[in-house]
Structure formats: structure tokens, C-alpha cells
Design an enzyme around this catalytic site. Structure first.
Site, PDB file in Angstrom:
ATOM      1  N   PHE A 101      -5.983 -13.951  -5.700  1.00  0.00           N
ATOM      2  CA  PHE A 101      -5.721 -14.070  -4.268  1.00  0.00           C
ATOM      3  C   PHE A 101      -6.154 -12.778  -3.592  1.00  0.00           C
ATOM      4  O   PHE A 101      -5.643 -11.698  -3.897  1.00  0.00           O
ATOM      5  CB  PHE A 101      -4.242 -14.330  -3.972  1.00  0.00           C
ATOM      6  CG  PHE A 101      -3.991 -14.628  -2.518  1.00  0.00           C
ATOM      7  CD1 PHE A 101      -4.121 -15.916  -2.029  1.00  0.00           C
ATOM      8  CD2 PHE A 101      -3.655 -13.617  -1.633  1.00  0.00           C
ATOM      9  CE1 PHE A 101      -3.924 -16.198  -0.678  1.00  0.00           C
ATOM     10  CE2 PHE A 101      -3.453 -13.886  -0.286  1.00  0.00           C
ATOM     11  CZ  PHE A 101      -3.581 -15.177   0.190  1.00  0.00           C
ATOM     12  N   ASP A 137      -8.219  -4.673  -6.168  1.00  0.00           N
ATOM     13  CA  ASP A 137      -7.391  -5.112  -5.050  1.00  0.00           C
ATOM     14  C   ASP A 137      -5.938  -4.762  -5.361  1.00  0.00           C
ATOM     15  O   ASP A 137      -5.267  -5.449  -6.128  1.00  0.00           O
ATOM     16  CB  ASP A 137      -7.555  -6.621  -4.867  1.00  0.00           C
ATOM     17  CG  ASP A 137      -6.799  -7.161  -3.659  1.00  0.00           C
ATOM     18  OD1 ASP A 137      -5.906  -6.447  -3.150  1.00  0.00           O
ATOM     19  OD2 ASP A 137      -7.092  -8.300  -3.235  1.00  0.00           O
ATOM     20  N   LYS A 191       0.090  -4.106   2.643  1.00  0.00           N
ATOM     21  CA  LYS A 191       1.487  -4.473   2.401  1.00  0.00           C
ATOM     22  C   LYS A 191       2.430  -3.271   2.477  1.00  0.00           C
ATOM     23  O   LYS A 191       2.867  -2.894   3.550  1.00  0.00           O
ATOM     24  CB  LYS A 191       1.628  -5.213   1.063  1.00  0.00           C
ATOM     25  CG  LYS A 191       1.000  -6.610   1.076  1.00  0.00           C
ATOM     26  CD  LYS A 191       1.368  -7.406  -0.145  1.00  0.00           C
ATOM     27  CE  LYS A 191       0.701  -8.771  -0.168  1.00  0.00           C
ATOM     28  NZ  LYS A 191       1.151  -9.691   0.878  1.00  0.00           N
TER      29      LYS A 191
END
Length: 417
Positions: free
Chosen positions: A144, A229, A258
Site C-alpha cells: 500500500f 516507503d 503519518k
């Protein structure tokens, strides 16, 4: 206005102006209430009911909710200059970029600051293509990386990709933790391999210790870039500042988001070495963002990183995560018909269930007991545990008590699920 009126209006507005399916889902999950305030590891709804946050905004609230040092930094900046003019030097963005160069591994030095994780991935993919002059990108199945067009092209879940095809050309997906598959896909046209050091939405999948080092070597052999990532894994989540630190691997480009905003502001960025940044130095306006690098978000990120360092949050994540995992392994051994496997690093933990239907039972039971959890996006059989890294052992024990009771309920229903 009464609390019932506020709740009713909010749900009606979801149904009429956001998405009726979301409203239905929240109701089904037993979440027909309105979040109202939060502090540390606790969220309170409008009626004052407390929930222990074991989801942490999918990794956003590493420092908990409203960490006072982050809130103070944002309030101070709000009284000075919330957004950048974009034509004068921006000190908070400069200070943050210097700090990112300090905490990221190896020779990673230059950063572009955006607004989200998917923006960070978009920028990293563009940088890889312009630096190498190649277009092919290898990603992994069940990965993702975001849902904008470029990031979605890298994301490895057909459920999200198929409705929007054709996506960007040149993306190939291979199984995660399978170096043979990456080796077979690599060629002289490969610009980059983009990979999560630990798959998050794929089900908290921890690779073999030699996997990332082998990917690093393959990229070097073919002249391709390694993009790691770390949007979900970064900034202490796994018990190291970055998950790549577990494997002693330095990527060419590293993405963050985040937790970077300290649970107060949205922010993301990607960081690379000077050699790879060369095309952006030659043409600095090839990649820009109106709101990226705004002072409010940057001071939040600076404060968040300082808290991580000063309060030894990364070390706490490793210690609390080990304690949590030990308790969860014990529960798995007691109920192997309900829990198939427990895995993770630090406070990035996945509980894989034996049946997909068990997830709904566990989540409903946990929510009723005031514990917020959710399953991973790409694997509904896996319940994720990603609480604030500041969570106390006492709260862990409370979560485990509720989880044990919920597992017992699922055990009694197992034949019907």
C-alpha cells in the site's frame, strides 16, 4: 443543542453529504457516536465514553493525541505566520529538512516536504524516473503506497486498482519477501523498486532478515533506485527510528508522513541523497506544492522529532512492543482455533485470525469494551495493533484483558463464523 441532536445531525450529514456507505459501516461496527476530545492514548466521545486508542490513526498518533509540546509549537507558529509566502526563506521548513537529514540513515540529505504520505510517494516516483531516465517500477503484491494515480499504480491490491485502470504504465508487482521474484523482474529499464520494509495494510508482514539487504544489492547491480516507503513504519513505530534500521539498509529515497506531524498536523516528505537530487537542483521548480512545507506543519514535525529523541520514545516502542507481543503470543497459544499467528516489530503488530468472520466479532467486542482496533486494509483476517508509542504497560494490560474476553466470545462462536 443536545448530544443526541449533534450525533443525529453528524450521521445525517455523513449519509447525505459524505458517503452513506460509511455511515452504515460505522453503525454496523457499533460506532454510532461522535469523537469529541482526546489526550494521550485516550479518545472520548461526545457522551464522555472513553476508548483506548489501539489504532493510532493508522500510525499517525505515535506521540498520542495532543502531545503538549507539539500543540505548543503549533500555537506559537499560528501567532507568527501559519502559511508560507513561498517567495521568502521558510525557516521551519529549512530546520525540519536539516533534522530529517540528521535522523535518516546514510547519506540521505535533501528533502521535499509535502502534505501526505501519498504525495511523498508521488514525489519519490517522479524523482526516481527523472534521475534514472527509466520508467519501470517494481512494487510488491498487497503493498500500500497511497491512492492517487501514481501511488495507486505502485499499490499492490487489485481491489483498489482495477476500477481506475488504465493506470500509469511501467509498474510490475511481485510477491513480497521473495527475492527470486524481484530478481526475475529486474532489468536495465528498471528505475526503482518501491517497498515497505514491513508491509502494513498487507497484514503486518515482516520479511526475512536477508530480504531487504538482497533487494538493496539487486538495485545496485542494475543501477536502479531503492525507495523505502516508511510512511507507516517510520519514526519509531517498529522500535527503531526507521524500519530499515533493523536491516542495516540505506535506501536511495525514503518517504515519511503519518507520525511526522506529531498527531497534530498533516505532513509528508521524501528524502534522498545529493546525487539523486541533482535534477531537482538543476530545475528546482520541477516538483512543487502550494501548501507543502507550510510553517504550521513543519514546526509540528520538528517538535515531534524532538519529543521522539528527548523522551526516548523509540526505545519505549521497542520495550512496550516486546511486552505486548509476549502477551499476544500467550493468547494465541491458548486459542489457536481463533488466532492463527501474531507478528510484528515494536508497536506495529498484526493478529492474524483463522477465519475472516472472526474479525467482525473481535472488533465489535473490543469497541464495546472501549478499545479501538481495526483490520488491515488489504487483509481483513488481520487485526492491527498500532497504539501510541507512549502507551503505558498498565494500558496494555487493560487492552489484553479486553482482548482475551473478546477471543473467548469468538471461540464460543467459531463454528458459526
Amino acid at each position: 443543542m443536545t448530544t443526541e441532536t449533534i450525533i443525529g445531525e453528524t450521521i445525517d450529514n455523513y449519509e447525505n453529504f459524505i458517503n452513506p456507505a460509511l455511515a452504515k459501516l460505522f453503525r454496523f461496527m457499533g460506532l454510532a457516536t461522535v469523537e469529541w476530545e482526546a489526550e494521550g492514548s485516550i479518545i472520548r466521545d461526545i457522551n464522555g465514553k472513553e476508548y483506548i486508542d489501539c489504532l493510532g490513526g493508522y500510525g499517525v498518533f505515535s506521540l498520542g493525541h495532543r502531545h503538549p509540546k507539539v500543540v505548543e509549537a503549533v500555537k506559537e507558529q499560528l501567532d507568527k505566520m501559519p502559511l508560507s509566502s513561498k517567495v521568502l526563506f521558510n525557516k521551519p521548513m529549512a530546520d525540519l529538512s536539516a533534522l530529517l537529514a540528521e535522523i535518516t540513515p546514510g547519506e540521505l540529505q535533501y528533502s521535499f516536504i509535502g502534505n501526505s504520505g501519498t504525495e511523498a510517494v508521488e514525489g519519490a516516483l517522479k524523482l526516481a524516473r527523472i534521475h534514472t531516465g527509466r520508467t519501470k517500477v517494481i512494487s510488491t503484491i498487497n503493498s500500500f503506497h497511497g491512492k492517487t494515480l501514481g501511488a495507486l499504480s505502485a499499490t499492490g491490491r487489485d481491489l483498489f486498482r482495477d476500477p481506475f485502470k488504465p493506470l500509469l504504465n511501467g509498474f510490475e508487482h511481485v510477491p513480497f519477501n521473495d527475492i527470486t521474484a524481484i530478481r526475475a523482474a529486474m532489468d536495465d529499464e528498471t528505475a526503482a523498486v518501491i517497498i515497505e520494509p514491513i508491509q502494513g495494510e498487507g497484514g503486518i508482514i515482516v520479511p526475512d532478515d536477508d530480504y531487504l539487504p538482497a533487494v538493496r544489492k539487486l538495485c545496485d547491480d542494475y543501477g536502479a533506485l531503492l525507495i523505502c516507503d516508511e510512511v507507516q513504519t517510520g519514526l519509531g513505530r517498529t522500535g527503531k527510528m526507521f524500519a530499515v534500521d533493523h536491516y542495516h539498509v540505506v535506501p536511495d529515497i525514503l518517504t515519511t508522513a503519518k507520525a511526522l506531524g506529531g498527531g497534530v498536523m498533516p505532513i509528508g516528505g521524501f528524502t534522498a541523497t545529493p546525487a539523486i537530487w541533482e535534477k531537482y537542483i538543476t530545475s528546482p521548480f520541477l516538483h512543487t506544492s502550494t501548501f507543502g512545507g507550510n510553517p504550521l506543519a513543519c514546526v509540528a514535525a520538528i517538535a515531534a522529532i524532538r519529543v521522539l529523541q528527548d523522551e526516548k520514545i523509540v526505545e519505549r516502542s521497542a520495550k512496550t512492543g516486546a511486552y505486548f507481543l509476549e502477551k499476544l503470543h500467550g493468547l494465541q497459544q491458548a486459542f489457536p482455533d481463533v488466532i492463527q499467528e501474531v507478528r510484528g516489530k515494536g508497536l506495529m503488530i498484526g493478529i492474524e485470525l483463522t477465519k475472516e468472520g472472526i474479525g467482525g466479532v473481535l472488533m465489535s467486542e473490543m469497541i464495546n469494551k472501549g478499545i479501538l482496533v481495526a483490520y488491515t486494509l488489504n487483509n481483513p483476517k488481520v487485526i492491527r495493533i498500532e497504539p501510541p508509542l507512549i502507551m503505558s504497560q498498565e494500558l496494555v494490560d487493560r487492552v489484553m484483558k479486553a482482548l482475551a474476553e473478546a477471543v473467548e466470545v469468538a471461540h464460543d462462536m467459531i463454528e458459526d463464523l
